[in-house]
Design an enzyme around this catalytic site. Sequence first.
Site, mmCIF file in Angstrom:
data_model
loop_
_atom_site.group_PDB
_atom_site.id
_atom_site.type_symbol
_atom_site.label_atom_id
_atom_site.label_comp_id
_atom_site.label_asym_id
_atom_site.label_seq_id
_atom_site.Cartn_x
_atom_site.Cartn_y
_atom_site.Cartn_z
ATOM 1 N N HIS A 192 -27.693 37.613 29.962
ATOM 2 C CA HIS A 192 -27.670 36.210 29.510
ATOM 3 C C HIS A 192 -28.789 36.116 28.464
ATOM 4 C CE1 HIS A 192 -27.235 31.999 29.320
ATOM 5 N NE2 HIS A 192 -27.231 31.681 30.604
ATOM 6 N N ARG B 299 -18.951 32.450 27.174
ATOM 7 C CA ARG B 299 -19.332 32.780 28.554
ATOM 8 C C ARG B 299 -18.079 33.258 29.280
ATOM 9 N NH1 ARG B 299 -22.931 29.347 32.753
ATOM 10 N NH2 ARG B 299 -24.508 30.179 31.342
ATOM 11 N N ARG C 64 -26.249 23.649 31.299
ATOM 12 C CA ARG C 64 -27.372 23.844 30.379
ATOM 13 C C ARG C 64 -26.986 24.617 29.119
ATOM 14 N NH1 ARG C 64 -29.343 22.382 34.960
ATOM 15 N NH2 ARG C 64 -27.520 23.504 35.701
ATOM 16 N N THR C 65 -26.332 25.741 29.287
ATOM 17 C CA THR C 65 -26.070 26.589 28.118
ATOM 18 C C THR C 65 -25.094 25.883 27.179
ATOM 19 O OG1 THR C 65 -26.336 28.438 29.641
ATOM 20 C CG2 THR C 65 -25.526 28.959 27.444
ATOM 21 N N LYS D 255 -1.544 32.016 29.222
ATOM 22 C CA LYS D 255 -0.224 32.647 29.027
ATOM 23 C C LYS D 255 -0.410 34.139 28.817
ATOM 24 C CE LYS D 255 1.456 28.666 26.400
ATOM 25 N NZ LYS D 255 1.728 28.331 25.005
HETATM 26 N N1 CP Z 1 -29.124 28.681 33.118
HETATM 27 C C1 CP Z 1 -27.818 28.525 32.894
HETATM 28 O O1 CP Z 1 -27.135 29.393 32.362
HETATM 29 O O2 CP Z 1 -27.332 27.316 33.289
HETATM 30 P P1 CP Z 1 -25.840 26.841 33.160
HETATM 31 O O3 CP Z 1 -25.008 27.705 34.045
HETATM 32 O O4 CP Z 1 -25.843 25.396 33.595
HETATM 33 O O5 CP Z 1 -25.434 26.996 31.725
#
Ligand code: CP
Length: 527
Positions: free
Chosen positions: A154, A115, A65-66, A93
């Site tokens: 998040h 992420r 999703r993100t 590396k």
């Molecule tokens: N909600 C969310 O972060 O989904 P993903 O891990 O699929 O990005």
Amino acid sequence: MENRFKGRSLAVIDDFSIAERRYLFEQTKILKEAILNNDEATLERFRINDPDFGIYEIFLEPSTRTRESFRNAAKFHRSKVNDLATESSSFNKGESYADTINTLAGYHNGLFIVRSKLEGVCRWLEEESAAFALRNNLKEKPVFINAGDGKHEHPTQELLDEFSFIEDNGWSTKSIHLALVGDLYHGRTVHSKADGLRIFDKVKIDLVAPPELSLPEAYYLKMLENGFEVRTFNSIEEYLKGGEIANKWYFTRPQLERMGEKILKREDELRGTITFRRQFMTLLPEGTKFYHPLPRHREHPTIPTFLDDTPLNGWEQQSINGMYVRIVLLALVAGKVGDDFVTDEPLRERLDEEYIFEVPPQPSKKKEPYSEGVRPIYEGLVIDHICRGDDPASIRRHMALISKVMNLDEGKGGEWVSTSHKDPNLYKGIIFRPGIHKLERRDLKRLAAAAAGCTLNIIEEGKVAAKYRTHLPPRIYNFDDLACNNEACISHPSHNEGVPARFERTKDDRYSCAYCGTIHTFKEIWK
Ligand code: CP
């Protein structure tokens, strides 16, 4: 008017104020309607429309999703979008985050969506890449958007969650009653709610999780500090017997795989406590909606699939909203929208206050017999009132640390635990060092950071020549022997990312890591 969103990073949800988030939601509402109505003229107002505006996705943990909603949002903007192939990149590396990102920034990319399992990574990169941009005459300093960092936050999920809640609230931000159900311990989307839900004037939270998955204390305390009303329950079953039930439920995926074998043996039992069952349906208040950041597990969904085609289903619109919110977020930080945002709020200011005070030495009183064996020194320094009120053993431990931190381990002198003249039950520590009295401002800063509340006396020719009182500094940084004690933090020495530890004082006089937000007492920040 200056666009105050342009060039801003989003490392934690609180990087955008309540007014700024509400503005973002207003804009998202307009954009969503325009997309649904094919209103091209309105959509053009949002489009960055710059093929040279480089957006880089750097995902070191899985995502659908993100990553994909940001990629599609970038395509809406007709921007350049790249996705770093992290598996085959020089990360493997042993290259640092800073070197990797700076390399990509040098290829004309101004916005990074990151992420990582390392907490606080975007805050660090924001600082580090700004310096790189300056050294290399880049047009703009890079912008960082946290797409989820470890168990920390998040913030873009929080934005789309808040948007979905107020959309289902008829756009009202007056109040919310929300049940947080599931893995509250690991769930970074839940942790962002401790600050995120401040967009509502009145917040009532019900935490529904077995003790093994309960919300970390720091986030629980933050919710209370933010004025939320908070109740806790061990299971959905217990919650549904508990009186007033929330009309919004936010489920999170149990991350039991992170919790070792002991917990895995009880997997079914723990999952059962946070899984919704058909027989609970009649106990829900009218108009209840369920939300979930997703993904949900295909074998063990805590929101079972038989609920998909019911009015409880809020999670599908929530997921769809993800792209709309992210289109607007990109438009804001690119400076495409936001010119009309008006607020009296100042941008968040850094605390700058004095914390070392020189106080006039008191004239010496009539000498009394020395009951405890410490005699005044003729030349040197005396640090008094250390850890006043703590127990003697912990005062002794902390004096050993102060001695190390202040480089006072060599030579003559000693440490003493005494009691206050006024209260014989109140212990305090005293460090005395004959011969040493040259302390620079930097040493005083170290002393304040290691021994706030103490008094430093510089003794010359048997008299107090100078006296200082230290208070808790608003920020502590720039010392090699500081460390955040969260092993997942980007600044933790075990990751060798070369990130210097930095702390900011909290409202309750503890210290929050500037990267991951972990709270420490001032004694806990030293290696
Ligand atoms: N909600 C969310 O972060 O989904 P993903 O891990 O699929 O990005």
